[in-house]
Design a protein around this motif. Structure first.
Motif, PDB file in Angstrom:
ATOM      1  N   GLU A  19     -38.614  -2.713  -7.413  1.00 27.98           N
ATOM      2  CA  GLU A  19     -39.857  -3.620  -6.924  1.00 27.98           C
ATOM      3  C   GLU A  19     -40.948  -2.720  -6.875  1.00 27.98           C
ATOM      4  O   GLU A  19     -42.150  -3.492  -7.524  1.00 27.98           O
ATOM      5  CB  GLU A  19     -39.409  -4.085  -5.434  1.00 27.98           C
ATOM      6  CG  GLU A  19     -38.325  -4.829  -5.106  1.00 27.98           C
ATOM      7  CD  GLU A  19     -38.502  -6.404  -5.578  1.00 27.98           C
ATOM      8  OE1 GLU A  19     -39.709  -6.970  -6.286  1.00 27.98           O
ATOM      9  OE2 GLU A  19     -37.530  -7.094  -5.262  1.00 27.98           O
ATOM     10  N   LEU A  22     -42.098  -2.413 -10.893  1.00 25.45           N
ATOM     11  CA  LEU A  22     -42.437  -3.725 -11.419  1.00 25.45           C
ATOM     12  C   LEU A  22     -43.689  -4.249 -10.910  1.00 25.45           C
ATOM     13  O   LEU A  22     -44.654  -4.682 -11.871  1.00 25.45           O
ATOM     14  CB  LEU A  22     -41.459  -4.975 -11.010  1.00 25.45           C
ATOM     15  CG  LEU A  22     -39.986  -4.832 -11.628  1.00 25.45           C
ATOM     16  CD1 LEU A  22     -39.125  -5.941 -11.060  1.00 25.45           C
ATOM     17  CD2 LEU A  22     -40.078  -4.914 -13.074  1.00 25.45           C
ATOM     18  N   LYS A  23     -44.081  -4.031  -9.741  1.00 24.85           N
ATOM     19  CA  LYS A  23     -45.373  -4.244  -9.191  1.00 24.85           C
ATOM     20  C   LYS A  23     -46.402  -3.559  -9.858  1.00 24.85           C
ATOM     21  O   LYS A  23     -47.867  -4.043 -10.338  1.00 24.85           O
ATOM     22  CB  LYS A  23     -45.450  -3.976  -7.704  1.00 24.85           C
ATOM     23  CG  LYS A  23     -46.936  -4.510  -6.936  1.00 24.85           C
ATOM     24  CD  LYS A  23     -46.740  -4.299  -5.529  1.00 24.85           C
ATOM     25  CE  LYS A  23     -48.084  -4.740  -4.965  1.00 24.85           C
ATOM     26  NZ  LYS A  23     -48.084  -4.489  -3.374  1.00 24.85           N
ATOM     27  N   HIS A  28     -45.864  -9.413 -14.243  1.00 19.93           N
ATOM     28  CA  HIS A  28     -45.008 -10.468 -14.300  1.00 19.93           C
ATOM     29  C   HIS A  28     -43.752 -10.634 -14.438  1.00 19.93           C
ATOM     30  O   HIS A  28     -42.899 -11.671 -14.662  1.00 19.93           O
ATOM     31  CB  HIS A  28     -45.736 -11.196 -15.859  1.00 19.93           C
ATOM     32  CG  HIS A  28     -47.150 -11.348 -15.626  1.00 19.93           C
ATOM     33  ND1 HIS A  28     -47.622 -12.458 -14.854  1.00 19.93           N
ATOM     34  CD2 HIS A  28     -48.290 -10.599 -16.032  1.00 19.93           C
ATOM     35  CE1 HIS A  28     -49.104 -12.090 -14.955  1.00 19.93           C
ATOM     36  NE2 HIS A  28     -49.242 -11.276 -15.773  1.00 19.93           N
ATOM     37  N   TRP A  29     -43.011  -9.507 -14.330  1.00 20.40           N
ATOM     38  CA  TRP A  29     -41.506  -9.423 -14.222  1.00 20.40           C
ATOM     39  C   TRP A  29     -40.955  -9.342 -12.616  1.00 20.40           C
ATOM     40  O   TRP A  29     -41.808  -8.886 -11.890  1.00 20.40           O
ATOM     41  CB  TRP A  29     -41.075  -8.232 -14.708  1.00 20.40           C
ATOM     42  CG  TRP A  29     -41.320  -8.166 -16.203  1.00 20.40           C
ATOM     43  CD1 TRP A  29     -42.305  -8.107 -17.138  1.00 20.40           C
ATOM     44  CD2 TRP A  29     -39.979  -8.392 -17.222  1.00 20.40           C
ATOM     45  NE1 TRP A  29     -42.007  -8.187 -18.225  1.00 20.40           N
ATOM     46  CE2 TRP A  29     -40.691  -8.366 -18.434  1.00 20.40           C
ATOM     47  CE3 TRP A  29     -38.598  -8.309 -17.235  1.00 20.40           C
ATOM     48  CZ2 TRP A  29     -39.835  -8.219 -19.645  1.00 20.40           C
ATOM     49  CZ3 TRP A  29     -37.905  -8.345 -18.107  1.00 20.40           C
ATOM     50  CH2 TRP A  29     -38.484  -8.423 -19.469  1.00 20.40           C
ATOM     51  N   THR A  30     -39.927  -9.878 -12.466  1.00 20.86           N
ATOM     52  CA  THR A  30     -39.311  -9.891 -11.091  1.00 20.86           C
ATOM     53  C   THR A  30     -37.843  -9.235 -10.704  1.00 20.86           C
ATOM     54  O   THR A  30     -37.256  -9.166 -12.027  1.00 20.86           O
ATOM     55  CB  THR A  30     -39.221 -11.409 -10.435  1.00 20.86           C
ATOM     56  OG1 THR A  30     -38.231 -12.010 -11.426  1.00 20.86           O
ATOM     57  CG2 THR A  30     -40.554 -12.140 -10.544  1.00 20.86           C
ATOM     58  N   TYR A  31     -37.490  -8.934  -9.766  1.00 23.95           N
ATOM     59  CA  TYR A  31     -36.163  -8.270  -9.827  1.00 23.95           C
ATOM     60  C   TYR A  31     -35.600  -9.360  -8.794  1.00 23.95           C
ATOM     61  O   TYR A  31     -35.646  -9.909  -7.653  1.00 23.95           O
ATOM     62  CB  TYR A  31     -36.431  -7.105  -8.841  1.00 23.95           C
ATOM     63  CG  TYR A  31     -34.985  -6.540  -8.673  1.00 23.95           C
ATOM     64  CD1 TYR A  31     -34.087  -6.114  -9.492  1.00 23.95           C
ATOM     65  CD2 TYR A  31     -34.528  -6.372  -7.109  1.00 23.95           C
ATOM     66  CE1 TYR A  31     -32.811  -5.520  -9.353  1.00 23.95           C
ATOM     67  CE2 TYR A  31     -33.069  -5.741  -6.921  1.00 23.95           C
ATOM     68  CZ  TYR A  31     -32.338  -5.390  -7.854  1.00 23.95           C
ATOM     69  OH  TYR A  31     -31.366  -4.899  -7.638  1.00 23.95           O
ATOM     70  N   GLU A  32     -34.298  -9.628  -9.456  1.00 24.79           N
ATOM     71  CA  GLU A  32     -33.623 -10.980  -8.714  1.00 24.79           C
ATOM     72  C   GLU A  32     -31.893 -10.722  -9.262  1.00 24.79           C
ATOM     73  O   GLU A  32     -31.677 -10.671 -10.394  1.00 24.79           O
ATOM     74  CB  GLU A  32     -33.877 -12.212  -9.413  1.00 24.79           C
ATOM     75  CG  GLU A  32     -33.312 -13.268  -8.813  1.00 24.79           C
ATOM     76  CD  GLU A  32     -34.046 -14.747  -9.098  1.00 24.79           C
ATOM     77  OE1 GLU A  32     -33.559 -15.754  -9.326  1.00 24.79           O
ATOM     78  OE2 GLU A  32     -35.444 -14.762  -9.656  1.00 24.79           O
ATOM     79  N   ILE A  36     -33.982  -7.131 -13.944  1.00 22.61           N
ATOM     80  CA  ILE A  36     -35.176  -7.440 -13.923  1.00 22.61           C
ATOM     81  C   ILE A  36     -35.473  -8.740 -14.849  1.00 22.61           C
ATOM     82  O   ILE A  36     -34.386  -8.716 -15.871  1.00 22.61           O
ATOM     83  CB  ILE A  36     -36.102  -6.206 -14.036  1.00 22.61           C
ATOM     84  CG1 ILE A  36     -35.727  -5.672 -15.740  1.00 22.61           C
ATOM     85  CG2 ILE A  36     -36.010  -5.393 -13.414  1.00 22.61           C
ATOM     86  CD1 ILE A  36     -36.527  -4.380 -16.135  1.00 22.61           C
ATOM     87  N   ARG A  37     -36.276  -9.478 -14.751  1.00 18.56           N
ATOM     88  CA  ARG A  37     -36.568 -10.658 -15.434  1.00 18.56           C
ATOM     89  C   ARG A  37     -37.845 -11.155 -15.660  1.00 18.56           C
ATOM     90  O   ARG A  37     -38.866 -10.794 -14.893  1.00 18.56           O
ATOM     91  CB  ARG A  37     -35.604 -11.982 -14.868  1.00 18.56           C
ATOM     92  CG  ARG A  37     -35.876 -12.377 -13.636  1.00 18.56           C
ATOM     93  CD  ARG A  37     -35.086 -13.401 -12.962  1.00 18.56           C
ATOM     94  NE  ARG A  37     -33.819 -13.245 -12.748  1.00 18.56           N
ATOM     95  CZ  ARG A  37     -32.672 -13.867 -13.184  1.00 18.56           C
ATOM     96  NH1 ARG A  37     -32.725 -14.940 -13.177  1.00 18.56           N
ATOM     97  NH2 ARG A  37     -31.414 -13.132 -12.769  1.00 18.56           N
ATOM     98  N   ARG A  38     -38.023 -11.984 -16.773  1.00 17.55           N
ATOM     99  CA  ARG A  38     -39.591 -12.388 -17.094  1.00 17.55           C
ATOM    100  C   ARG A  38     -39.317 -13.778 -17.807  1.00 17.55           C
ATOM    101  O   ARG A  38     -38.518 -14.049 -18.495  1.00 17.55           O
ATOM    102  CB  ARG A  38     -40.274 -11.508 -17.930  1.00 17.55           C
ATOM    103  CG  ARG A  38     -41.416 -11.959 -18.765  1.00 17.55           C
ATOM    104  CD  ARG A  38     -42.620 -12.089 -17.584  1.00 17.55           C
ATOM    105  NE  ARG A  38     -43.918 -11.861 -18.297  1.00 17.55           N
ATOM    106  CZ  ARG A  38     -44.813 -12.679 -18.685  1.00 17.55           C
ATOM    107  NH1 ARG A  38     -44.378 -14.008 -18.099  1.00 17.55           N
ATOM    108  NH2 ARG A  38     -45.955 -12.368 -19.126  1.00 17.55           N
ATOM    109  N   LYS A  78     -33.555 -11.567 -19.239  1.00 14.01           N
ATOM    110  CA  LYS A  78     -32.824 -10.526 -18.204  1.00 14.01           C
ATOM    111  C   LYS A  78     -32.589  -9.333 -18.691  1.00 14.01           C
ATOM    112  O   LYS A  78     -31.708  -9.311 -19.761  1.00 14.01           O
ATOM    113  CB  LYS A  78     -31.824 -11.598 -17.562  1.00 14.01           C
ATOM    114  CG  LYS A  78     -32.408 -12.696 -16.890  1.00 14.01           C
ATOM    115  CD  LYS A  78     -31.355 -13.696 -16.415  1.00 14.01           C
ATOM    116  CE  LYS A  78     -29.830 -13.120 -16.021  1.00 14.01           C
ATOM    117  NZ  LYS A  78     -28.956 -13.945 -15.651  1.00 14.01           N
TER     118      LYS A  78
END
Length: 133
Positions: A19, A22-23, A28-32, A36-38, A78
């Motif tokens: 996290e 990414l920040k 613009h990417w997230t962790y889910e 990691i995904r965009r 992803k």
């Protein structure tokens, strides 16, 4: 803010490290769900295929392959290191390269001689760039 230390190519990062990175590096990417995904939004099918082919080329050249979800006007990328069973430096490196290439806008470079696709004409609209969305 959580800090992280650089790890080896196949060392798994903890969720809070992911996290934070990414920040700081890929906003613009997230962790889910362990990935990691965009999501890249496009102007339609032709642009979507160009994004898919670009990501495919980069992944093959890197020998690190993402999962893709493809629809008419978007592509979801992803990344996870399946062998390491988590997000590693390889995922961050490929995500950065994908971001750099897909979000490239030639006209915004200093001394640009390439104009890039016109966003004010629907016939040529390509990607919905983050700063133009």
């Amino acid at each position: 803010m959580t800090q992280w230390r650089s790890k080896g190519a196949d060392e798994v990062y903890a969720p809070e490290e992911i996290e934070a990175r990414l920040k700081a590096e890929l906003p613009h990417w997230t962790y889910e769900d362990g990935w990691i995904r965009r999501k890249y939004r496009t102007s339609g099918w032709k642009a979507t295929l160009m994004v898919v082919n670009t990501v495919g080329h980069l992944a093959e050249a890197a020998w690190h392959h993402p999962d893709l979800a493809v629809s008419y006007a978007f592509v979801v990328v992803k990344l996870v290191n399946h062998a390491a069973k988590g997000v590693t430096e390889k995922d961050f490196a490929l995500a950065k390269k994908i971001e750099e290439v897909v979000q490239w806008q030639p006209a915004k470079e200093e001394g640009a001689v390439l104009e890039g696709t016109p966003n004010d004409d629907a016939r040529f609209k390509y990607l919905k760039y983050d700063d133009l969305a």
